[in-house]
Enzyme design. Structure first.
Site, PDB file in Angstrom:
ATOM      1  N   ASP B 281       0.986  -1.275   0.353  1.00  0.00           N
ATOM      2  CA  ASP B 281      -0.199   0.073   0.095  1.00  0.00           C
ATOM      3  C   ASP B 281       1.350   1.139  -0.059  1.00  0.00           C
ATOM      4  O   ASP B 281       1.970   0.765   0.654  1.00  0.00           O
ATOM      5  CB  ASP B 281      -0.949   0.440   1.307  1.00  0.00           C
ATOM      6  CG  ASP B 281      -2.051  -0.821   1.302  1.00  0.00           C
ATOM      7  OD1 ASP B 281      -2.452  -0.357  -0.212  1.00  0.00           O
ATOM      8  OD2 ASP B 281      -2.405  -0.988   1.982  1.00  0.00           O
ATOM      9  N   ASP B 619      -4.599  -2.678   5.011  1.00  0.00           N
ATOM     10  CA  ASP B 619      -5.671  -2.449   6.199  1.00  0.00           C
ATOM     11  C   ASP B 619      -7.019  -2.741   6.104  1.00  0.00           C
ATOM     12  O   ASP B 619      -7.775  -3.215   7.204  1.00  0.00           O
ATOM     13  CB  ASP B 619      -5.304  -1.295   6.449  1.00  0.00           C
ATOM     14  CG  ASP B 619      -4.872  -0.470   5.427  1.00  0.00           C
ATOM     15  OD1 ASP B 619      -6.673   0.079   4.442  1.00  0.00           O
ATOM     16  OD2 ASP B 619      -5.093   0.821   5.366  1.00  0.00           O
ATOM     17  N   ASP B 623      -9.443  -5.055   1.564  1.00  0.00           N
ATOM     18  CA  ASP B 623      -8.199  -5.949   1.735  1.00  0.00           C
ATOM     19  C   ASP B 623      -8.186  -7.450   1.774  1.00  0.00           C
ATOM     20  O   ASP B 623      -7.432  -8.569   1.820  1.00  0.00           O
ATOM     21  CB  ASP B 623      -7.130  -5.451   2.901  1.00  0.00           C
ATOM     22  CG  ASP B 623      -7.129  -3.707   1.364  1.00  0.00           C
ATOM     23  OD1 ASP B 623      -7.086  -3.701   0.197  1.00  0.00           O
ATOM     24  OD2 ASP B 623      -6.877  -3.274   2.738  1.00  0.00           O
TER      25      ASP B 623
END
Lengths: 258, 926
Positions: B281, B619, B623
């Site tokens: 990310d 997070d 996901d």
């Protein structure tokens, strides 16, 4: 010598082992000796031909019988069937062969009741005459009493190099059943001290260990004899070891059938 | 994990019981040895299993508090009454009330809302609070404003809603069940250990069967042959290895936890080490997750601001009068405030009420000027128009020292510029002419191109005559000027990269790990961050860059020339799996921008098709399927939702990408060290096996008993093998490629051969030397021992003659046999000391590695000696344990062999170092 071995203070043992200032030995050996060690010759070097290095595991002798029963120490004799005991007779004959006079020509008569200690390199052996075993000697009765239903067994104490029994050792046998009686030869199962000490296979070539014969007499109607024999009368010959059932003692059974 | 060994041990135990039953039916007084051994084996299996489970559970438990996800109570209106009921009792159609701070107890449709804002970040990844109202605004339930989602939090306001979905049928529930249905591959270490078990089991079973047949052919009783089989199996199975591997993994897990990588499942420790692609990310992982002032533009010049984590002062030139005006606007035209009671907290760490940009500006001005609040108090705010997406600016009017009112405004740069007729230059107002507009445009484009959020600032001093201090401003009618203002400057904001990330990326690159950025952000921002952290390295270009440089259309660019690629979610949607594969193969530096969390799953699958071991960070709840699918899912400790943490294999406590890299280092180290542990453990298998083989073939009294074997495997060898887990790396493990899943095996044939046939045989020779010595010094010379077995084990022979004519009872022989076991045991132990020392390194000399750097090795060696001393000094003399008191000399019989082992291994390593790539290197390096 086995006693000395045992009594060494473990701490001294350690200290001397790591470095012995008297002999300048490190870890039990000198510099040259370590070199030989490296060359892999150690085993041959340290072992003497005559006596093993340690004897602590056989400090006291075991007791065994001849003939050896096949299993569970039970001697089964069927008088009417010769094959049932023939192998016992053969085994006895075979075992006693080396005690025949012709085999003992080199052996000498020794002074009874005292140790026969020798310094010379090759050791003489004391004569053990089969006559001592009397009716169980096989001299007169080649069936060792099996034919008539009162079999003989031979008891012997294991050979241990250097062993010197204290006191007056003898082999004593007891039978549980009342209607069986036991006779031992020589009288009272006596073991003569002149047969000790033993000097080992190499030095003491013709050595014969003393034997005690036991004749089992069944009274009419009795068929079983539970017998226990022990080495008695000698403080350094153990017969009560908890784990070793054959250390100075033996229990066996003789069963008779008609 | 090591189930194969357990089944071998079970087989051994069952054989023991069978042997015992056969013996018992033949003879009631049969020895209990086999029964005892069987029970011990079962205990070993059960205890090691429990131990492994316990270790596993312990590390899983650390985040056992995850059940907090379920809201406990819900305020429901039933039968016209407000009631509080447990959330799980809600049904569709219930009317619930929520207020700020509550977790939403089910998916609800909002019926009525008073300024209700929710935090949907765990679901959608949007970090801004979302306003909820009763208006239907979008077909997509995730987008529409009138749905509140289960397990999200209501931040402020109140709302009433009707339950439309509960439990597993909620959006979150559906994602969670999607996550659990995503198949997860076996971890690489599980595959490796399986492979290893196959090797060992193969050796055990084939040797067992061969010798079973040999034993039968040599006319041994079947029962004896079975007992030999048990011994062979037992000697081959490294009973202690399960425990040692588990402990080593959990030690590493602990060490990783200290470095902020919390591993949930022990096997993941190594998976992390074999990672070859990281899909990371951006926000919060690569960046600091807070807006920060990055650049300023005033006086026609761009200034750089410090964006590091702990800025104390800004060092750019602040002498210009324009700057003073700009700072004044920044300070005043700002609704953000510091939370109360944070006097002792450093500025950057203070909690601020307000949105991300305003927070950034507040902290920025506080750092430069200090005491913003005092300045605001001096310049009292008299009117304010908050930012809205319609007029794209924010305005406020303040009292000043000289009785005039000051109007300050900030907003989207083009909107602000429109309202201006002058521009400040060196403190002087100048007309906003074409050249000034052009300068503005250039600066604006430049900053925007850096992926930064640019804000414009302007002000106007209201003339005192028109606006006396009694003037009442009305923001509804706008009774004040909002045009012909004076443009002061631009400030651009960015969520800056974490300062240690660039180094971590460089490390990844040298470690052969590909880092792919996956973000929901705009491609420009994503690319700018990717460049600044090094995901796209300074000299590599995307297809677009090449097109721009060569001034040709994008289509004509040779795609192979571009190392880097920035792919948007839209483009990804159009791609076939083959195209994605090609993209992943051809570009070493890839950024996925504007991707939805669902697309992460596609990217992960694409990477896995390249045979890569993929680590994925995430997070949001969305996901979790990708986290589950990845070889190692990494959830964020701070920002991560509980669902993500559940789906992940690892939790990153500080959300920092750099921590992943330290985790990888640990993972690689443990792989190397597991190799060493296994090599150490396997070696003595041969020394345990040979006695049985020689026993069968040469008929010598048994050199080592089965119980004694267990004492080596589970006693003396355990701590040294665990100590190897503390061994430091031999060279920079972050300088080599990730291990190839199929080529770089944990246990390769070099390791097996070297351990079994080189060191193992040496050890056996040493052991036999001790064994023969122990017998010889007591009267049984080696030549006599050959084929002595039938007489030796015969219970009825109590006058067995030794080489010196002495006669032994059975028990005396047993005692000697145990002495032999003990001597053999001590010999193996002494040589295992040498073994643990040589296993410290695989290629370096022991002296390069340092003998004393790993102190645990010495603890291990001490434990070996202490356990052996205890066992051979009387405590092991219980008949069933079959140890005897051993003379001191026997301890040193094997010392020369230990030294030979060490010299031999040093020689091996020397040749490997001298002749890399040679035959020796290929065959002797494991």
């Amino acid at each position: 010598m086995s006693k000395e071995e045992k009594k060494l203070n473990p701490e001294d043992n350690w200290r001397n082992f790591i470095y012995n200032p008297l002999t300048s030995e490190v870890l039990g050996r000198t510099a040259e000796s370590w070199g030989e060690y490296g060359a892999g010759r150690r085993l041959g070097q340290t072992l003497s031909d005559e006596t093993p290095k340690y004897q602590d595991l056989i400090a006291s002798p075991g007791l065994s019988i001849i003939p050896k029963p096949m299993n569970a120490l039970e001697i089964f004799v069927n008088i009417s069937e010769k094959t049932s005991y023939e192998h016992y007779v053969t085994a006895l004959g075979h075992f006693l062969k080396k005690y025949e006079d012709s085999m003992q020509e080199k052996n000498i008569e020794c002074e009874s009741g005292i140790f026969f200690e020798q310094k010379s390199r090759s050791k003489l052996a004391c004569k053990f005459s089969l006559k001592i075993l009397q009716v169980c000697s096989g001299l007169n009765d080649s069936s060792y009493g099996f034919d008539e239903g009162s079999p003989c067994v031979i008891l012997k104490m294991n050979r241990i190099i250097g062993l010197k029994p204290e006191g007056n050792p003898s082999i004593q046998c007891h039978v549980k059943e009342e209607r069986v009686n036991l006779v031992t030869f020589p009288d009272a199962g006596k073991i003569d001290l002149m047969y000790f000490p033993y000097y080992g296979k190499k030095a003491h070539k013709n050595y014969l260990q003393p034997l005690v014969a036991l004749k089992v007499n069944f009274q009419p109607g009795s068929e079983e004899a539970s017998i226990e024999c022990k080495v008695e009368g000698s403080p350094n010959l153990k017969n009560q070891d908890e784990r070793d059932k054959f250390l100075g003692r033996i229990a066996f059974k003789v069963t008779l059938a008609h | 994990m090591v189930g194969g060994f357990s089944s071998l041990l079970w087989a051994g135990a069952i054989l023991c019981f069978i042997a015992y039953v056969i013996e018992f039916t033949k003879d009631n007084s049969a020895s209990m040895d086999n029964l005892f051994l069987g029970i011990v084996l079962v205990l070993v299996v059960i205890l090691t299993g429990m131990f492994a489970y316990y270790q596993e559970a312990k590390s899983t438990n650390i985040i056992g508090s995850i059940s907090k996800m379920i809201p406990r109570k819900a305020l429901v209106i039933r039968d016209g009454e407000k009631k509080e009921i447990p959330a799980e009792e809600l049904v569709v159609g219930d009317i619930v009330e929520i207020k700020g701070g509550d977790q939403i107890p089910a998916d609800i449709r909002i019926l009525d809302s008073q300024g209700c804002k929710v935090d949907n970040s765990s679901l959608t990844g949007e970090s801004e609070p979302q306003l909820r109202s009763c208006h239907f605004t979008h077909e997509n339930p995730l987008e529409t404003k009138n749905i509140g989602f289960y397990s999200t939090t209501c931040l402020e306001g109140t709302a009433t809603g009707m339950v439309i979905n509960t439990g597993d049928r909620t959006i979150i529930g559906r994602i969670a069940s999607l996550a659990s249905s995503v198949g997860q591959e076996k971890t690489p270490i599980a595959i490796e250990i399986e492979h290893f078990v196959h090797i060992v089991a193969g050796v055990a079973v084939s040797i067992g069967i061969v010798f079973f047949i040999i034993a039968i052919c040599m006319k041994y009783r079947v029962l004896d042959a079975v007992i030999f089989l048990i011994g062979i199996i037992l000697a081959n199975v490294p009973e202690g290895l399960v425990a040692a591997v588990t402990v080593s993994l959990s030690l590493t897990a602990k060490r990783m936890a200290k470095k902020n990588c919390l591993v949930k499942n022990l096997e993941a420790v190594e998976t992390l080490g074999s990672t070859s692609i990281i899909c990371s990310d951006k926000t919060g992982t690569l960046t600091q997750n807070r807006m920060t002032v990055a650049h300023l533009w005033f006086d026609n010049q761009i200034y750089r601001a410090d964006t590091s984590e702990d800025q104390k002062a800004q060092s750019f030139d602040q002498s210009s009068a324009t700057w003073a005006s700009l700072l004044n606007i920044v300070t005043l035209c700002n609704r953000a405030e510091f939370g109360a009671g944070q006097e002792n907290v450093s500025i950057m760490k203070k909690i601020v009420m307000g949105d991300a940009s305003e927070t950034a500006l507040l902290k920025f001005s506080e750092v430069i000027m200090g005491d913003v609040i005092e300045r605001r108090k001096r310049n009292k705010k008299v009117a304010e128009i908050p930012f809205n997406s319609l007029n794209k600016f924010q305005l406020s009017i303040h009292e000043t020292d000289d009785k005039r009112f000051l109007l300050v405004m900030k907003g989207a740069p083009e909107a602000i510029l429109e309202k201006c007729s002058t521009i400040m230059f060196n403190g002087q107002e100048q007309p906003l002419d074409e050249s000034a507009r052009e300068a503005f445009q250039t600066a604006y484009m430049l900053l925007g191109g850096l992926g930064e959020r640019v804000l414009g600032f302007c002000h106007l001093y209201l003339p005192e005559d028109e606006f006396p201090d009694t003037y009442s401003f009305d923001t509804e009618t706008m009774n004040f000027p909002t045009s012909d203002l004076c443009f002061v400057g631009l400030i651009s904001l960015i969520d800056p990269p974490r300062s240690n990330v660039p180094d971590a990326i460089i490390k990844c690159r040298s470690a052969g790990i590909k880092v792919i950025m996956v973000t929901g952000d705009h491609p420009i921002t994503a690319k700018a961050i990717a460049r600044s952290v090094g995901i796209i390295s300074a000299n590599s270009e995307t297809v677009e860059d090449i097109a721009k440089r060569l001034k040709i259309p994008v289509e004509q660019v040779n795609k192979r020339e571009a190392k880097a690629a920035v792919v948007s979610g839209m483009e990804l949607k159009e791609m076939s799996p083959e195209q994605l594969d090609e993209l992943l193969k051809n570009h070493s530096e890839i950024v996925f921008a504007r991707t939805s969390p669902q697309q992460k799953l596609i990217i992960v699958e694409g990477c896995q098709r390249q045979d890569a071991v993929v680590a994925v960070t995430g997070d949001g709840v969305n996901d979790s399927p990708a986290l589950k699918k990845a070889n190692i899912g990494i959830a964020m400790g701070f920002a991560g939702s509980d669902a993500a943490k559940i789906a992940a294999d690892m939790v990153l406590l500080d959300d920092n990408f750099a921590s992943i890299v330290t985790g990888i280092e640990e993972g690689r180290l443990i792989f190397d060290n597991l190799k060493k542990i296994i090599a150490f453990t396997l070696t003595k298998n041969i020394a345990e096996l040979c006695p049985f083989l020689i026993f069968i073939i040469a008929g010598v009294p048994l050199p080592i008993g089965t119980i004694v074997i267990l004492f080596i495997d589970l006693g003396t060898d355990i701590i040294p093998s665990i100590a190897l887990a503390y061994e430091k790396a031999e060279s920079d493990i972050m300088n080599r490629k990730p291990r190839h899943k199929k080529k770089d095996r944990l246990v390769n044939h070099q390791l097996a051969l070297y351990s079994y046939l080189h060191i193992g045989i040496l050890q056996s020779v040493g052991g036999f030397f001790a064994y023969f010595t122990a017998y010889a010094v007591q009267g049984f010379r080696p030549d006599l021992l050959l084929y002595l077995r039938p007489l030796w084990v015969d219970d009825t022979i109590n006058d067995l003659e030794d080489s010196y004519g002495q006669e032994w009872t059975k028990y005396q022989r047993n005692h000697l046999e145990w002495t032999g076991y003990t001597a053999y045991f001590v010999a193996v132990m002494v040589q295992q000391i040498a073994d643990v020392i040589i296993r410290k390194t695989r290629i370096n000399s022991i002296f390069q590695q340092g003998l004393f750097r790993n102190k645990y090795i010495w603890v291990g060696i001490a434990s070996q000696i202490i356990i052996a001393v205890i066992l051979s000094s009387g405590f092991g003399s219980v008949p069933i344990l079959s140890f005897t008191t051993l003379r001191v000399q026997y301890w040193f019989v094997a010392v020369p062999y230990a030294i030979v082992i060490w010299l031999y291994d040093e020689f091996r390593k020397l040749l490997i170092r001298r002749y890399p790539g040679s035959w020796w290197d290929k065959n002797m390096y494991y």
